[in-house]
Scaffold this motif. Structure first.
Motif, PDB file in Angstrom:
ATOM      1  N   LEU A 112      18.289  13.850  -7.839  1.00  0.00           N
ATOM      2  CA  LEU A 112      17.688  12.551  -8.134  1.00  0.00           C
ATOM      3  C   LEU A 112      18.030  11.478  -7.100  1.00  0.00           C
ATOM      4  N   THR A 113      18.684  11.847  -6.026  1.00  0.00           N
ATOM      5  CA  THR A 113      19.141  10.867  -5.039  1.00  0.00           C
ATOM      6  C   THR A 113      17.982  10.021  -4.506  1.00  0.00           C
ATOM      7  N   ASP A 114      16.891  10.656  -4.119  1.00  0.00           N
ATOM      8  CA  ASP A 114      15.760   9.905  -3.567  1.00  0.00           C
ATOM      9  C   ASP A 114      15.007   9.099  -4.621  1.00  0.00           C
ATOM     10  N   LEU A 115      15.342   9.316  -5.894  1.00  0.00           N
ATOM     11  CA  LEU A 115      14.689   8.583  -6.984  1.00  0.00           C
ATOM     12  C   LEU A 115      15.575   7.465  -7.539  1.00  0.00           C
ATOM     13  N   GLY A 116      16.763   7.279  -6.954  1.00  0.00           N
ATOM     14  CA  GLY A 116      17.588   6.146  -7.351  1.00  0.00           C
ATOM     15  C   GLY A 116      18.887   6.465  -8.064  1.00  0.00           C
ATOM     16  N   LEU A 117      19.237   7.745  -8.226  1.00  0.00           N
ATOM     17  CA  LEU A 117      20.490   8.105  -8.882  1.00  0.00           C
ATOM     18  C   LEU A 117      21.286   8.990  -7.927  1.00  0.00           C
ATOM     19  N   SER A 118      22.407   8.474  -7.445  1.00  0.00           N
ATOM     20  CA  SER A 118      23.204   9.197  -6.456  1.00  0.00           C
ATOM     21  C   SER A 118      23.925  10.387  -7.084  1.00  0.00           C
TER      22      SER A 118
ATOM     23  N   GLU B 170      26.817   9.192  -9.188  1.00  0.00           N
ATOM     24  CA  GLU B 170      26.381   8.685 -10.497  1.00  0.00           C
ATOM     25  C   GLU B 170      25.982   9.836 -11.421  1.00  0.00           C
ATOM     26  N   LEU B 171      25.301  10.837 -10.878  1.00  0.00           N
ATOM     27  CA  LEU B 171      24.894  11.991 -11.683  1.00  0.00           C
ATOM     28  C   LEU B 171      26.112  12.735 -12.216  1.00  0.00           C
ATOM     29  N   LEU B 172      27.097  12.960 -11.360  1.00  0.00           N
ATOM     30  CA  LEU B 172      28.294  13.685 -11.777  1.00  0.00           C
ATOM     31  C   LEU B 172      29.113  12.913 -12.808  1.00  0.00           C
ATOM     32  N   ALA B 173      28.979  11.601 -12.834  1.00  0.00           N
ATOM     33  CA  ALA B 173      29.722  10.772 -13.795  1.00  0.00           C
ATOM     34  C   ALA B 173      29.094  10.808 -15.189  1.00  0.00           C
ATOM     35  N   LEU B 174      27.858  11.259 -15.287  1.00  0.00           N
ATOM     36  CA  LEU B 174      27.166  11.289 -16.579  1.00  0.00           C
ATOM     37  C   LEU B 174      27.697  12.416 -17.449  1.00  0.00           C
ATOM     38  N   GLU B 175      27.776  12.146 -18.728  1.00  0.00           N
ATOM     39  CA  GLU B 175      28.178  13.191 -19.667  1.00  0.00           C
ATOM     40  C   GLU B 175      27.013  13.422 -20.614  1.00  0.00           C
ATOM     41  N   THR B 176      27.267  13.727 -21.856  1.00  0.00           N
ATOM     42  CA  THR B 176      26.168  13.929 -22.790  1.00  0.00           C
ATOM     43  C   THR B 176      25.490  12.588 -23.057  1.00  0.00           C
ATOM     44  N   GLU B 177      24.315  12.640 -23.632  1.00  0.00           N
ATOM     45  CA  GLU B 177      23.482  11.458 -23.844  1.00  0.00           C
ATOM     46  C   GLU B 177      23.178  10.767 -22.507  1.00  0.00           C
TER      47      GLU B 177
ATOM     48  N   ALA C 145      16.899   7.754 -16.984  1.00  0.00           N
ATOM     49  CA  ALA C 145      15.612   7.055 -17.071  1.00  0.00           C
ATOM     50  C   ALA C 145      15.729   5.624 -16.547  1.00  0.00           C
ATOM     51  N   GLU C 146      16.838   4.964 -16.836  1.00  0.00           N
ATOM     52  CA  GLU C 146      17.081   3.596 -16.335  1.00  0.00           C
ATOM     53  C   GLU C 146      17.075   3.586 -14.805  1.00  0.00           C
ATOM     54  N   ALA C 147      17.776   4.524 -14.200  1.00  0.00           N
ATOM     55  CA  ALA C 147      17.847   4.595 -12.741  1.00  0.00           C
ATOM     56  C   ALA C 147      16.477   4.863 -12.117  1.00  0.00           C
ATOM     57  N   LEU C 148      15.636   5.610 -12.840  1.00  0.00           N
ATOM     58  CA  LEU C 148      14.302   5.940 -12.330  1.00  0.00           C
ATOM     59  C   LEU C 148      13.274   4.848 -12.613  1.00  0.00           C
ATOM     60  N   GLY C 149      13.660   3.869 -13.438  1.00  0.00           N
ATOM     61  CA  GLY C 149      12.711   2.841 -13.840  1.00  0.00           C
ATOM     62  C   GLY C 149      11.752   3.340 -14.906  1.00  0.00           C
ATOM     63  N   ALA C 150      12.215   4.290 -15.722  1.00  0.00           N
ATOM     64  CA  ALA C 150      11.344   4.900 -16.733  1.00  0.00           C
ATOM     65  C   ALA C 150      11.882   4.721 -18.153  1.00  0.00           C
ATOM     66  N   SER C 151      12.754   3.756 -18.358  1.00  0.00           N
ATOM     67  CA  SER C 151      13.381   3.571 -19.673  1.00  0.00           C
ATOM     68  C   SER C 151      12.372   3.322 -20.781  1.00  0.00           C
ATOM     69  N   GLU C 152      11.423   2.428 -20.524  1.00  0.00           N
ATOM     70  CA  GLU C 152      10.468   2.062 -21.564  1.00  0.00           C
ATOM     71  C   GLU C 152       9.579   3.228 -21.975  1.00  0.00           C
ATOM     72  N   VAL C 153       9.101   3.996 -20.994  1.00  0.00           N
ATOM     73  CA  VAL C 153       8.233   5.121 -21.342  1.00  0.00           C
ATOM     74  C   VAL C 153       9.011   6.225 -22.039  1.00  0.00           C
ATOM     75  N   LEU C 154      10.288   6.384 -21.680  1.00  0.00           N
ATOM     76  CA  LEU C 154      11.111   7.388 -22.354  1.00  0.00           C
ATOM     77  C   LEU C 154      11.385   6.980 -23.786  1.00  0.00           C
ATOM     78  N   GLU C 155      11.701   5.716 -24.019  1.00  0.00           N
ATOM     79  CA  GLU C 155      11.971   5.236 -25.369  1.00  0.00           C
ATOM     80  C   GLU C 155      10.769   5.445 -26.294  1.00  0.00           C
ATOM     81  N   ALA C 156       9.582   5.380 -25.725  1.00  0.00           N
ATOM     82  CA  ALA C 156       8.364   5.570 -26.518  1.00  0.00           C
ATOM     83  C   ALA C 156       8.269   6.977 -27.082  1.00  0.00           C
ATOM     84  N   VAL C 157       8.844   7.964 -26.408  1.00  0.00           N
ATOM     85  CA  VAL C 157       8.764   9.341 -26.891  1.00  0.00           C
ATOM     86  C   VAL C 157      10.037   9.803 -27.596  1.00  0.00           C
ATOM     87  N   ARG C 158      11.100   9.070 -27.443  1.00  0.00           N
ATOM     88  CA  ARG C 158      12.368   9.456 -28.031  1.00  0.00           C
ATOM     89  C   ARG C 158      12.416   9.056 -29.448  1.00  0.00           C
TER      90      ARG C 158
END
Length: 180
Positions: A145-151, A154-161, A167-180
């Protein structure tokens, strides 16, 4: 319990949809599912998350080979969909993937899975049914995801959830929330 979503990049941003994995038995099936969601062979990300255990990403672009990342290979290898990803990353062949899926309960555990413990009473998370070791921790393409905004960091620091943060890093939070 699994949550799976597809994020397809379009000219107008990202489109999100939750997806059923019931018919997915191989990485090819998962890749085909992603390609069907693609707009003009642009980037599609498949997110698979097993509650409190692991998450996986599959990135598909056109006809290129998929790029894969799994947050915890040992945990993922014990689940049906995670096994598909970890087998690919670790270079394992499934002679007949359907046979393996028949022995798995799709809630992420094997039917009748025994508790395996070492002499010091710690569980052996790294041991899968065939007795091969699977590394604990992340495996796969850490720059997925480096070229999409998540280094990578940052990826390695993520755990569950992790899906909302990705989605926030990609600028897709709102569209993801709509399906979650």
């Amino acid at each position: 319990m699994y949550f799976a979503a597809l994020l397809a990049r379009t000219q107008d941003g990202w489109e999100a949809s939750d997806t059923e994995l019931d018919d997915v038995e191989t990485l090819s099936d998962l890749t085909d599912l992603a390609r069907e969601a693609s707009v003009d062979e642009d980037t599609v990300l498949v997110f698979i998350e097993q509650e409190d255990a692991w998450f996986g990403l599959v990135r598909v672009e056109g006809e290129e080979d998929p790029r894969i990342y799994v947050s915890d290979a040992a945990s993922a290898a014990r689940s049906s969909y995670g096994e598909i990803l970890t087998n690919e990353l670790l270079g394992r062949d499934n002679d007949d993937p359907a046979d393996d899926l028949d022995t798995l309960d799709l809630d992420g555990t094997e039917d009748g899975e025994p508790d395996v413990e070492t002499e010091d009473d710690t569980e052996l998370d790294e041991i899968v049914a065939v007795g091969e070791l699977v590394p604990a921790g992340p495996v796969g393409d850490r720059d997925i995801l480096t070229d999409l905004g998540l280094s990578e960091k940052e990826l390695l620091a993520l755990e569950t959830e992790a899906l909302p943060e990705i989605a926030e890093a990609l600028g897709a939070s709102e569209v993801l929330e709509a399906v979650r």
